[in-house]
Write an enzyme that holds these catalytic residues in place. Structure first.
Site, mmCIF file in Angstrom:
data_model
loop_
_atom_site.group_PDB
_atom_site.id
_atom_site.type_symbol
_atom_site.label_atom_id
_atom_site.label_comp_id
_atom_site.label_asym_id
_atom_site.label_seq_id
_atom_site.Cartn_x
_atom_site.Cartn_y
_atom_site.Cartn_z
ATOM 1 N N TYR A 16 50.092 40.436 50.720
ATOM 2 C CA TYR A 16 49.287 39.331 51.434
ATOM 3 C C TYR A 16 47.809 39.733 51.410
ATOM 4 O O TYR A 16 47.088 38.658 51.281
ATOM 5 C CB TYR A 16 49.898 39.241 52.967
ATOM 6 N N LYS A 55 62.171 48.252 48.973
ATOM 7 C CA LYS A 55 62.730 48.124 47.392
ATOM 8 C C LYS A 55 62.220 49.327 46.746
ATOM 9 O O LYS A 55 61.688 49.271 45.723
ATOM 10 C CB LYS A 55 62.217 46.598 47.035
ATOM 11 N N ASP A 78 67.405 43.491 49.057
ATOM 12 C CA ASP A 78 68.246 42.351 48.683
ATOM 13 C C ASP A 78 69.519 42.655 49.381
ATOM 14 O O ASP A 78 70.347 41.718 49.925
ATOM 15 C CB ASP A 78 68.459 42.472 47.141
ATOM 16 N N ASP A 94 58.703 38.435 56.482
ATOM 17 C CA ASP A 94 58.500 37.334 56.530
ATOM 18 C C ASP A 94 60.033 36.550 56.275
ATOM 19 O O ASP A 94 60.495 35.637 56.847
ATOM 20 C CB ASP A 94 57.232 36.847 55.663
ATOM 21 N N ASP A 141 63.089 34.494 58.995
ATOM 22 C CA ASP A 141 63.566 33.150 58.518
ATOM 23 C C ASP A 141 64.805 33.102 58.374
ATOM 24 O O ASP A 141 65.904 32.349 59.067
ATOM 25 C CB ASP A 141 62.892 32.315 57.358
HETATM 26 C C1 LIG Z 1 52.185 30.633 57.099
HETATM 27 C C2 LIG Z 1 52.392 31.928 56.690
HETATM 28 C C3 LIG Z 1 51.006 32.780 56.168
HETATM 29 C C4 LIG Z 1 52.967 33.130 57.583
HETATM 30 C C5 LIG Z 1 53.352 34.215 56.864
HETATM 31 O O1 LIG Z 1 53.823 34.312 55.856
HETATM 32 O O2 LIG Z 1 53.094 35.141 57.674
HETATM 33 C C6 LIG Z 1 54.244 32.360 58.216
HETATM 34 O O3 LIG Z 1 55.240 32.337 57.221
HETATM 35 C C7 LIG Z 1 54.716 33.342 59.190
HETATM 36 O O4 LIG Z 1 55.878 33.842 59.269
HETATM 37 O O5 LIG Z 1 53.957 33.301 60.266
HETATM 38 MG MG LIG Z 2 57.137 33.055 57.834
#
Ligand SMILES: CC(C)[C@H](C(=O)O)[C@@H](O)C(=O)O
Ligand SMILES: [Mg+2]
Ligand SMILES: NC(=O)c1ccc[n+]([C@@H]2O[C@H](COP(=O)([O-])OP(=O)(O)OC[C@H]3O[C@@H](n4cnc5c(N)ncnc54)[C@H](O)[C@@H]3O)[C@@H](O)[C@H]2O)c1
Length: 357
Positions: free
Chosen positions: A142, A189, A221, A245, A249
């Site tokens: 990042y 990884k 993975d 990240d 999700d």
């Molecule tokens: C919007 C993006 C930059 C952010 C990240 O990748 O950290 C989001 O996905 C999160 O999880 O806060």
């Molecule tokens: Mg995110």
């Protein structure tokens, strides 16, 4: 207790859900006799429109001067579909994390029993899942050098980690594991990436200092697969920025919806509390977003930044009661949810306030 809270709703449903999170903080303050003062500030697309800058200096200064930040989300379809845009809402979020030194992002995957049926994973696999992710938040791909070469035909993003960065997040994760089921899974990884080999080396080196914590290392993975196959095998997970990240999700589906997952970003200064979800263009303006991730972020704020555990638990209990009473926002409803139990963002807030007393 006297505290100053900065509310930064940002963009899209960030505006809608943060309004509910703030109302919950106000109710808690009056119920428990605290004096919370509030201010608001711009970030993301809203800030670009107003000032040209996704993180105006004024916002950053207000963040540094506050006791905690309740954050919404950033993002706008205009930029998502324009790869050439040089100024982007997400830059504001990343700069905030870097400038405030928010290197540890805690993402609890808390499954409320009532939502066992809301997930696409079988209830018998899910029941009892309780995972705490420590996502490193100020390093990795990042924040490394990025750019184009060969007349723009080649692009690169450099992933970088220093020993110090890995060690500080790993220690936080070890310490949290000590207060839970004493299991830590470090995800990397290391079979491919040099940053991951340093990551594994550091975690292995400090592990003997926490002999009461059982440590395992998994490749990302395989970890992605195990999260769905057997989520109960995980207690605390520590991982790099990008892996964290993506995995969180994915893990939101253990809790039933992105709309249920709160997070705390902490480190060197003011803590920032935000849902893990984004600005959700597909439902923005419809008033249907689930505000519970923001509400649960407010609970984390009270617990972690202010040490108000009872107040935080009161919020969690109210969320639990709301779900027990059969109420659902659209994202966590199913075919068995009666129409009169389906809530929108605002009515979810109202029902929750009733249960906060
Ligand atoms: C919007 C993006 C930059 C952010 C990240 O990748 O950290 C989001 O996905 C999160 O999880 O806060
Ligand atoms: Mg995110
Ligand atoms: N921390 C942040 O500010 C953050 C996080 C993720 C994405 N984003 C940004 O948000 C924008 C949209 O990204 P995306 O669509 O990939 O991710 P998203 O998290 O905004 O949405 C993903 C899906 O989950 C649903 N969803 C998310 N939150 C919900 C809620 N509270 N209630 C009900 N449903 C919910 C959305 O409707 C969508 O279908 C992008 O511009 C992205 O950069 C910002």
């Amino acid at each position: 207790m006297k505290k100053h809270i900065l509310v930064v709703p940002g963009d899209g449903i960030g505006q809608e859900v943060t309004a509910v999170g703030k109302k919950v903080l106000e109710r808690i303050a009056s119920k428990f006799g605290h004096e919370f003062t509030y201010d608001e500030a711009l970030i993301g697309h809203a800030a670009i429109e107003a000032t040209g800058n996704p993180l105006p200096e004024e916002t950053l200064a207000k963040m540094k001067a506050s006791d905690a930040v309740l954050f919404g989300a950033v993002g706008h379809p205009k930029y998502d579909n324009d790869p050439s845009a040089k100024v982007r809402p997400e830059q504001g979020l990343l700069k905030m994390r870097k400038e405030l030194g928010l290197y540890a992002n805690l993402r609890p995957i808390k499954l409320f029993d009532e939502l066992l049926g809301a997930s696409s994973i079988k209830p018998e696999i899910l029941k009892g899942s309780d995972i705490l992710f420590f996502r490193e938040l100020t390093g990795d791909i990042y924040f490394g050098e990025k750019g184009r070469k060969n007349d723009g035909d080649t692009a690169y993003d450099l992933a970088e980690y220093s020993r110090f960065e890995v060690e500080r997040i790993a220690r936080k994760a070890f310490e949290a594991a000590r207060t839970r089921r004493k299991k830590l899974c470090s995800v990397d990884k290391a079979n491919v990436l040099e940053t991951s080999r340093l990551w594994r080396e550091v975690v292995q080196k400090i592990a003997p200092e926490y002999p009461d914590v059982e440590v395992e290392h998994q490749f990302v993975d395989a970890a992605a697969m195990m999260l769905i196959k057997d989520p109960r095998r995980f207690d605390v997970v520590v991982t790099a920025n990008l892996f964290g990240d993506i995995l969180t999700d994915e893990a939101s589906q253990i809790a039933g919806s992105m709309g249920m997952l709160a997070s705390a970003s902490v480190g060197d200064s003011t803590g920032v509390y935000e849902p893990i979800h984004g600005s959700a263009h597909d439902i923005t303006g419809k008033g249907v977003a689930n505000p519970l991730a923001s509400v649960l972020s407010a609970a984390l704020l009270l617990d972690i930044s202010f040490g108000l555990k009872e107040e935080a638990d009161t919020i969690i209990a109210a969320v639990d009661q709301l779900l027990k009473d059969g109420f659902r926002t659209r994202d966590i409803a199913d075919a068995t949810t009666p129409a009169d139990k389906i809530l929108n963002t605002e009515t979810a807030g109202q029902e929750l306030l009733k249960r906060l007393g």
